[in-house]
Design an enzyme around this catalytic site. Structure first.
Site: not given
Length: 449
Positions: A102, A241, A243, A245
């Protein structure tokens, strides 16, 4: 049963340090394959990843472990976490695996799992996987080994899905938008989504090299986006960010629009249109001002523990659809099963365009209380739980709470994804919340090993 490996958002840590090692990932893939095979003799799993260099290594290890358990694998390549959730559901896979840490730096990595419905795995399934990890790895017979394929059109499928979440006749033509892709999983997808919807787009953080993910770019470092928005006189900026999400936004004046702001914009719009199903779920980190604004609008509001899985749990329990975190995880349950940075940004832009209002105008009625958040990095060997329960730290917090009285609050929590203690102080404008947070943070540092 207490989970040994799974935290609030999968398994995460430093690459090369157990359990973030190739041998563990091989066993993890096998263990998951064993659990799935008990339900479907020929199960299929999708694997996607962000752009950090270790993703190649772990992708291969997970693929081998799943194959050894007799599970077929479909590789997606770099893909935002919510894209993997969507494709798991629409391609009728039995599960999806995300290789990502993340918003963490490239030296970390981790694993997240999605169910066949595109939701985070329930606790019971995670416990089953951990039970299989305790067993010796056994490879199925040669004629039952899993096969691996690659989904060549994964990017295009997800782009079309993102566009479908706003009215098909709505255009972003005339909007000048700066995107910050954090050198992460949205780098080859987000620019296409916004351009195909008609926006004039410039891009930051879209040149991943395996080592630069989240490095002074992205939603956890909005300074770069703010500078670009102001210099380019753009209408707004959108930062994801690593990833994809999370999302934060920057308005035309350089003001940061965080997850609380985004929740307010979407909730108020849905409420005004009679489209809000029930209420809204935030977290213990959600600003006092957000709760007060919802009370004024007569919108029910609940707080969950930090972590989008806990937000989703409360949404499901209440039969509601909208929730999120101030960090930028926004769950729009009417269109997506998990937090989705691109989709959440599109919901805000659709409200802007349809109402011909700026971000600043959409935030009218929301007055947030000053809030300070300090992350204290723990030294090796420090016991998070023991530190948080220490009498000295309790006394420190109590002293600040006494100063704030009924006009503020203190929240201390251990990060579920990093070796951090998060210190949050919130209060009325007359208080120096930054100074009070620093005072507690200094006491945390003084108590570490």
């Amino acid at each position: 049963m207490t989970r040994r490996y799974f935290g609030t958002d999968g398994i995460r840590g430093t690459v090369g340090e157990y359990p973030i090692t190739p041998d563990f990932m091989l066993k993890l893939g096998w263990a998951m394959g064993r659990v799935l095979s008990q339900r479907n003799e020929r199960a299929k799993v999708l694997i996607g990843k962000d752009t950090r260099i270790s993703g190649y290594m772990f992708e291969s290890a997970l693929e081998a472990g799943l194959s050894a358990a007799g599970v077929d694998v479909a590789l997606l390549g770099p893909m935002p976490t919510p894209g993997i959730a969507y494709l798991t559901r629409t391609l009728r896979a039995d599960a999806g695996i995300v290789i990502s840490a993340s918003h963490n730096p490239f030296g970390d990595n981790g694993i997240k799992f999605f169910s066949a419905e595109g939701t985070k795995l329930p606790d019971a399934t995670e416990i089953q996987i951990e039970a299989e990890l305790e067993k010796d790895l056994e490879t199925v017979a040669g004629n039952r080994l899993g096969k691996a394929t690659r989904i060549e059109d994964a990017e295009g499928r997800y782009i079309e899905f993102c566009k479908s979440t706003i009215p098909h006749r709505l255009s972003l033509h005339g909007l000048r938008i700066v995107l910050d892709c954090a050198h992460g999983a949205t780098y080859h997808i987000a620019p296409n989504v916004f351009r195909e919807l008609g926006a004039q787009v410039s891009v930051l953080g879209a040149e991943p090299n395996g080592l630069n993910i989240n490095q002074q770019v992205g939603s956890t470092y909005p300074q770069a986006l703010r500078k670009a928005v102001l210099e380019q006189q753009a209408d707004l900026g959108v930062a994801f960010d690593g990833d994809g999400d999370r999302v934060v936004m920057i308005d035309a004046n350089g003001r940061e629009i965080d997850g609380d702001d985004i929740l307010y914009i979407i909730a108020r719009d849905h409420h005004e249109r009679g489209a809000l199903q029930g209420g809204v779920v935030g977290t213990v980190m959600s600003n006092f001002g957000l709760a007060a604004a919802f009370e004024t609008l007569d919108i029910p509001f609940e707080r969950a523990k930090v972590g989008d899985r806990y937000v989703i749990e409360r949404l499901n329990a209440n039969g509601w659809q909208l929730g999120g975190e101030s960090s930028g995880h926004i769950v729009c349950g009417n269109v997506q099963t998990t937090g989705d940075g691109i989709v959440s940004a599109l919901q805000v832009l659709a409200i802007m365009v349809s109402g011909k209002r700026s971000l600043a105008e959409l935030l009218e009625g929301l007055e947030k209380a000053p809030q300070a958040l300090i992350n204290v990095r723990l030294t090796a060997g420090t016991d998070k739980k023991a530190l948080l329960e220490s009498q000295a730290l309790r006394d420190s917090v109590a002293a600040v709470e006494a100063e704030l009285g009924d006009s503020g609050r203190v929240l201390l929590r251990a990060s579920g994804t990093e070796p951090l203690i998060r210190v949050m102080v919130e209060g009325r404008p007359r208080f120096d919340v930054e100074g009070l947070a620093r005072r507690i943070a200094a006491d945390v540092e003084g108590l570490m090993v």
